[in-house]
Enzyme design. Sequence first.
Site, mmCIF file in Angstrom:
data_model
loop_
_atom_site.group_PDB
_atom_site.id
_atom_site.type_symbol
_atom_site.label_atom_id
_atom_site.label_comp_id
_atom_site.label_asym_id
_atom_site.label_seq_id
_atom_site.Cartn_x
_atom_site.Cartn_y
_atom_site.Cartn_z
ATOM 1 N N CYS A 76 0.825 -1.204 0.000
ATOM 2 C CA CYS A 76 0.000 0.000 0.000
ATOM 3 C C CYS A 76 0.863 1.259 0.000
ATOM 4 O O CYS A 76 1.780 1.388 0.812
ATOM 5 C CB CYS A 76 -0.927 0.005 1.217
ATOM 6 N N CYS A 85 -2.936 -0.278 8.973
ATOM 7 C CA CYS A 85 -2.022 -1.420 9.002
ATOM 8 C C CYS A 85 -0.726 -1.014 9.696
ATOM 9 O O CYS A 85 -0.269 0.112 9.554
ATOM 10 C CB CYS A 85 -1.681 -1.891 7.586
ATOM 11 N N CYS A 165 -7.432 1.461 -0.812
ATOM 12 C CA CYS A 165 -7.031 0.643 0.338
ATOM 13 C C CYS A 165 -6.871 -0.803 -0.099
ATOM 14 O O CYS A 165 -7.787 -1.398 -0.669
ATOM 15 C CB CYS A 165 -8.055 0.743 1.462
ATOM 16 N N GLN A 278 -17.850 -10.714 11.916
ATOM 17 C CA GLN A 278 -16.407 -10.884 11.839
ATOM 18 C C GLN A 278 -15.878 -10.178 10.591
ATOM 19 O O GLN A 278 -16.436 -10.299 9.510
ATOM 20 C CB GLN A 278 -16.039 -12.361 11.809
ATOM 21 N N PHE A 307 -21.982 -14.600 24.520
ATOM 22 C CA PHE A 307 -21.606 -13.503 23.614
ATOM 23 C C PHE A 307 -21.859 -13.965 22.179
ATOM 24 O O PHE A 307 -20.996 -13.866 21.317
ATOM 25 C CB PHE A 307 -20.145 -13.091 23.807
ATOM 26 N N ASN A 312 -23.397 -16.585 14.902
ATOM 27 C CA ASN A 312 -22.324 -17.036 14.013
ATOM 28 C C ASN A 312 -21.836 -18.445 14.373
ATOM 29 O O ASN A 312 -21.575 -19.265 13.493
ATOM 30 C CB ASN A 312 -21.168 -16.041 14.084
ATOM 31 N N CYS A 402 -10.397 -12.036 21.178
ATOM 32 C CA CYS A 402 -9.864 -10.951 20.358
ATOM 33 C C CYS A 402 -8.837 -10.133 21.133
ATOM 34 O O CYS A 402 -8.407 -9.078 20.660
ATOM 35 C CB CYS A 402 -10.984 -10.052 19.845
#
Length: 445
Positions: A76, A85, A165, A278, A307, A312, A402
């Site tokens: 990038c 990033c 991007c 996600q 949670f 999902n 996470c």
Amino acid sequence: MSRSNSVPQTPFEAVITDLGHDGRGVARVDGKTVFVSGALLGERAILRLRKRHRRFDEAEVVELLERSPHRVEPRCRHFGECSGCSFQHLDAASQIESKQRVLSENFERIGKVSPQSWLPPLTSDAWAYRRRGRLSVRNVVKKGRVLVGFREEENPRFVADIQHCEVVHPALGPKIGLLAELLNTMDAASDIPQIEFAAGDDIMALVFRHMQPLSERDTAALIVFGQQHGLAIYLQPGGNSSVHPLWPEHPRLAFRIGSDDARYADVELEFEPLDFVQVNAGMNQRMLARAIELLDPQPTDRVLDLFCGLGNFTLPIARRVAEVAGVEGEHGLVERAAQNAARNGIDNARFHVANLFEDQRHADWAKQPWDKVLLDPPRAGADKVLEYLPHKQTRRIVYVSCHPASLARDAGILVNQHGFKLVSAGVMDMFPHTAHVESIALFEK
């Protein structure tokens, strides 16, 4: 180096002896830690101090004298300016190795535990993967134009001027510059602070937050932009509940998660553009497969999914067990999870609204026996839940994390207070080219 409060302008030489958890290089200069943007482990460089703090300093690279063999050319052109990033200059294998090291160090330092075995890292596409996020918008009068992008790396108050991007979904990533051009022509150029984006399998949605009512000319321009580029356009004049579609009239956001086992049908999840999904669709599929493998669901099992979000994990698990209960704090997500269950013909999944950061031990679902538990908490972790769960009947827990520090803390609780063994753990590269560490762990009694 001088110890005055002013930042010295004279460059100095240093060797990078570590890589920080945020992706910056770490050096020691005159006994003080210096975090260095854009530097990699083992490199020798000329640095310039940027900010001085009491316990550490911050610096930038002026010249690389010795390069790391793991350094690569960032794809990038905005890398180093944009905060989206932090690892594009590090090869893929070393990125994974760094994240695995962070997870291991957190287990040892915080949880005082270590897994009996390490799972092989999970990876997926490293480019054009980001299907959900928030772009900042700023009308810079001095430049005579609107900037659209993520925040600047060195000064988060400012918006990086992004044209393209490399990590955002291809429906939007190449068009960020065009989006800025559109906003530059609008009457509300100074009244739109952010744009949320979310992609389903068939369409990308953009949610324009606007501080003042839009003119007819502006709404017409947004509709034309959506039509030209195949994007669903939503408006957000207030809080999250104010979000509504502008074009088309009834857009449908959904994604499918499948199974390699022919016995289990795919599941399709519908969602609203501000719902949590996600970020990385490919990684989500691999993560789901690994979670189910570790959970080892059996036809007679009763499973608790805490949670649970949109379902999902809940709904694919439901196809394999006798009963599953999903618990989530956000009412809208629970409502859509139940609707997704009905839409997929799943009748053995129940959903409950509960704030899992408060004591729920007297809730009906919390008092029931569960054979297995799946945890997928936000960054804060699940320590409040672990004050009253799991019960003695629970023999297996799969923990999707996470944040490695909260996972490590909770691992210590499960091992030292509840008598579980940390059987295995490993990283999942949900956010390639960033320092973000997603991981999964299996606990058994």
